[in-house]
Write a protein that holds these residues in place. Sequence first.
Motif, PDB file in Angstrom:
ATOM      1  N   SER A  55       0.863  -1.177   0.000  1.00 15.75           N
ATOM      2  CA  SER A  55       0.000   0.000   0.000  1.00 15.75           C
ATOM      3  C   SER A  55       0.907   1.237   0.000  1.00 15.75           C
ATOM      4  O   SER A  55       2.102   1.149   0.305  1.00 15.75           O
ATOM      5  CB  SER A  55      -0.890   0.006   1.243  1.00 15.75           C
ATOM      6  N   GLU A  56       0.327   2.383  -0.293  1.00 14.67           N
ATOM      7  CA  GLU A  56       1.128   3.609  -0.291  1.00 14.67           C
ATOM      8  C   GLU A  56       1.674   3.891   1.109  1.00 14.67           C
ATOM      9  O   GLU A  56       2.818   4.317   1.272  1.00 14.67           O
ATOM     10  CB  GLU A  56       0.299   4.794  -0.798  1.00 14.67           C
ATOM     11  N   GLU A  57       0.879   3.619   2.126  1.00 16.88           N
ATOM     12  CA  GLU A  57       1.311   3.828   3.506  1.00 16.88           C
ATOM     13  C   GLU A  57       2.513   2.938   3.850  1.00 16.88           C
ATOM     14  O   GLU A  57       3.495   3.402   4.424  1.00 16.88           O
ATOM     15  CB  GLU A  57       0.147   3.515   4.455  1.00 16.88           C
ATOM     16  N   THR A  58       2.443   1.670   3.473  1.00 16.23           N
ATOM     17  CA  THR A  58       3.558   0.747   3.730  1.00 16.23           C
ATOM     18  C   THR A  58       4.792   1.159   2.941  1.00 16.23           C
ATOM     19  O   THR A  58       5.911   1.119   3.456  1.00 16.23           O
ATOM     20  CB  THR A  58       3.158  -0.698   3.381  1.00 16.23           C
ATOM     21  N   PHE A  59       4.601   1.578   1.704  1.00 14.73           N
ATOM     22  CA  PHE A  59       5.707   2.030   0.870  1.00 14.73           C
ATOM     23  C   PHE A  59       6.443   3.194   1.539  1.00 14.73           C
ATOM     24  O   PHE A  59       7.672   3.196   1.629  1.00 14.73           O
ATOM     25  CB  PHE A  59       5.186   2.428  -0.507  1.00 14.73           C
ATOM     26  N   GLU A  60       5.700   4.176   2.037  1.00 14.36           N
ATOM     27  CA  GLU A  60       6.316   5.335   2.695  1.00 14.36           C
ATOM     28  C   GLU A  60       7.066   4.900   3.956  1.00 14.36           C
ATOM     29  O   GLU A  60       8.154   5.407   4.241  1.00 14.36           O
ATOM     30  CB  GLU A  60       5.272   6.403   3.008  1.00 14.36           C
ATOM     31  N   MET A  61       6.508   3.958   4.695  1.00 14.40           N
ATOM     32  CA  MET A  61       7.170   3.448   5.895  1.00 14.40           C
ATOM     33  C   MET A  61       8.472   2.741   5.529  1.00 14.40           C
ATOM     34  O   MET A  61       9.508   2.945   6.167  1.00 14.40           O
ATOM     35  CB  MET A  61       6.237   2.469   6.623  1.00 14.40           C
ATOM     36  N   ARG A  62       8.452   1.903   4.484  1.00 17.35           N
ATOM     37  CA  ARG A  62       9.660   1.193   4.052  1.00 17.35           C
ATOM     38  C   ARG A  62      10.740   2.168   3.599  1.00 17.35           C
ATOM     39  O   ARG A  62      11.923   1.950   3.850  1.00 17.35           O
ATOM     40  CB  ARG A  62       9.345   0.215   2.918  1.00 17.35           C
ATOM     41  N   LYS A  63      10.352   3.231   2.898  1.00 14.34           N
ATOM     42  CA  LYS A  63      11.333   4.228   2.455  1.00 14.34           C
ATOM     43  C   LYS A  63      12.091   4.796   3.644  1.00 14.34           C
ATOM     44  O   LYS A  63      13.317   4.907   3.609  1.00 14.34           O
ATOM     45  CB  LYS A  63      10.637   5.368   1.691  1.00 14.34           C
ATOM     46  N   LYS A  64      11.369   5.130   4.709  1.00 15.60           N
ATOM     47  CA  LYS A  64      12.011   5.692   5.902  1.00 15.60           C
ATOM     48  C   LYS A  64      12.910   4.671   6.583  1.00 15.60           C
ATOM     49  O   LYS A  64      14.034   4.995   6.981  1.00 15.60           O
ATOM     50  CB  LYS A  64      10.950   6.197   6.881  1.00 15.60           C
ATOM     51  N   GLU A  65      12.427   3.431   6.716  1.00 17.90           N
ATOM     52  CA  GLU A  65      13.210   2.376   7.370  1.00 17.90           C
ATOM     53  C   GLU A  65      14.517   2.112   6.615  1.00 17.90           C
ATOM     54  O   GLU A  65      15.578   1.998   7.228  1.00 17.90           O
ATOM     55  CB  GLU A  65      12.412   1.075   7.438  1.00 17.90           C
ATOM     56  N   CYS A  66      14.418   1.983   5.312  1.00 14.21           N
ATOM     57  CA  CYS A  66      15.608   1.665   4.513  1.00 14.21           C
ATOM     58  C   CYS A  66      16.594   2.822   4.494  1.00 14.21           C
ATOM     59  O   CYS A  66      17.808   2.597   4.507  1.00 14.21           O
ATOM     60  CB  CYS A  66      15.202   1.250   3.105  1.00 14.21           C
ATOM     61  N   LYS A  67      16.093   4.043   4.464  1.00 15.57           N
ATOM     62  CA  LYS A  67      16.987   5.204   4.497  1.00 15.57           C
ATOM     63  C   LYS A  67      17.799   5.213   5.786  1.00 15.57           C
ATOM     64  O   LYS A  67      19.000   5.477   5.774  1.00 15.57           O
ATOM     65  CB  LYS A  67      16.183   6.493   4.349  1.00 15.57           C
ATOM     66  N   LYS A  68      17.151   4.883   6.912  1.00  9.17           N
ATOM     67  CA  LYS A  68      17.847   4.827   8.203  1.00  9.17           C
ATOM     68  C   LYS A  68      18.957   3.775   8.191  1.00  9.17           C
ATOM     69  O   LYS A  68      19.962   3.928   8.862  1.00  9.17           O
ATOM     70  CB  LYS A  68      16.868   4.508   9.330  1.00  9.17           C
ATOM     71  N   GLY A  84      -9.023   1.531  -8.020  1.00 14.83           N
ATOM     72  CA  GLY A  84      -8.335   2.802  -7.887  1.00 14.83           C
ATOM     73  C   GLY A  84      -7.190   2.783  -6.890  1.00 14.83           C
ATOM     74  O   GLY A  84      -6.430   3.748  -6.780  1.00 14.83           O
ATOM     75  N   GLU A  85      -7.028   1.694  -6.148  1.00 19.43           N
ATOM     76  CA  GLU A  85      -5.952   1.589  -5.162  1.00 19.43           C
ATOM     77  C   GLU A  85      -4.612   1.381  -5.868  1.00 19.43           C
ATOM     78  O   GLU A  85      -4.510   0.603  -6.808  1.00 19.43           O
ATOM     79  CB  GLU A  85      -6.228   0.404  -4.232  1.00 19.43           C
ATOM     80  N   LYS A  86      -3.591   2.085  -5.397  1.00 18.01           N
ATOM     81  CA  LYS A  86      -2.249   1.931  -5.945  1.00 18.01           C
ATOM     82  C   LYS A  86      -1.501   0.874  -5.148  1.00 18.01           C
ATOM     83  O   LYS A  86      -1.566   0.856  -3.931  1.00 18.01           O
ATOM     84  CB  LYS A  86      -1.474   3.246  -5.894  1.00 18.01           C
ATOM     85  N   LYS A  87      -0.769   0.009  -5.848  1.00 13.72           N
ATOM     86  CA  LYS A  87       0.092  -0.989  -5.224  1.00 13.72           C
ATOM     87  C   LYS A  87       1.516  -0.719  -5.681  1.00 13.72           C
ATOM     88  O   LYS A  87       1.791  -0.646  -6.877  1.00 13.72           O
ATOM     89  CB  LYS A  87      -0.327  -2.419  -5.604  1.00 13.72           C
ATOM     90  N   PHE A  88       2.422  -0.587  -4.720  1.00 16.54           N
ATOM     91  CA  PHE A  88       3.800  -0.190  -4.995  1.00 16.54           C
ATOM     92  C   PHE A  88       4.741  -1.389  -4.940  1.00 16.54           C
ATOM     93  O   PHE A  88       4.559  -2.299  -4.142  1.00 16.54           O
ATOM     94  CB  PHE A  88       4.263   0.853  -3.974  1.00 16.54           C
TER      95      PHE A  88
END
Length: 96
Positions: A55-68, A84-88
């Motif tokens: 989900s977009e929410e999970t994608f944003e969370m993963r971006k932060k985790e991996c950056k750290k 209409g739901e986006k899957k990343f």
Amino acid sequence: MTDLKHEENGGKFWKHRWITKVDGRYKDGKKEYKIECEPAPSCGKYLLHWWRGMSEETFEMRKKECKKKGMDMTHKQYCTLPCGEKKFQAVWLYQD
């Protein structure tokens, strides 16, 4: 991917490879994914994270985790489901 894990190279297909790209789409009522991979580095340490169907929410969370963790996003993509739901999909790599 399951076929590669069990058949090619006696089940060791993934031992010396890493995923560089994962793409998803919705076709004929089904989710489909395609991956690309390359030989993994022969020296040093490396770490790979890849996720599909986030989900977009999970994608944003993963971006932060991996950056750290000091990982670089090397590929990202999304598909839109009929509702209409986006899957990343994304790949992060770290090489020392």
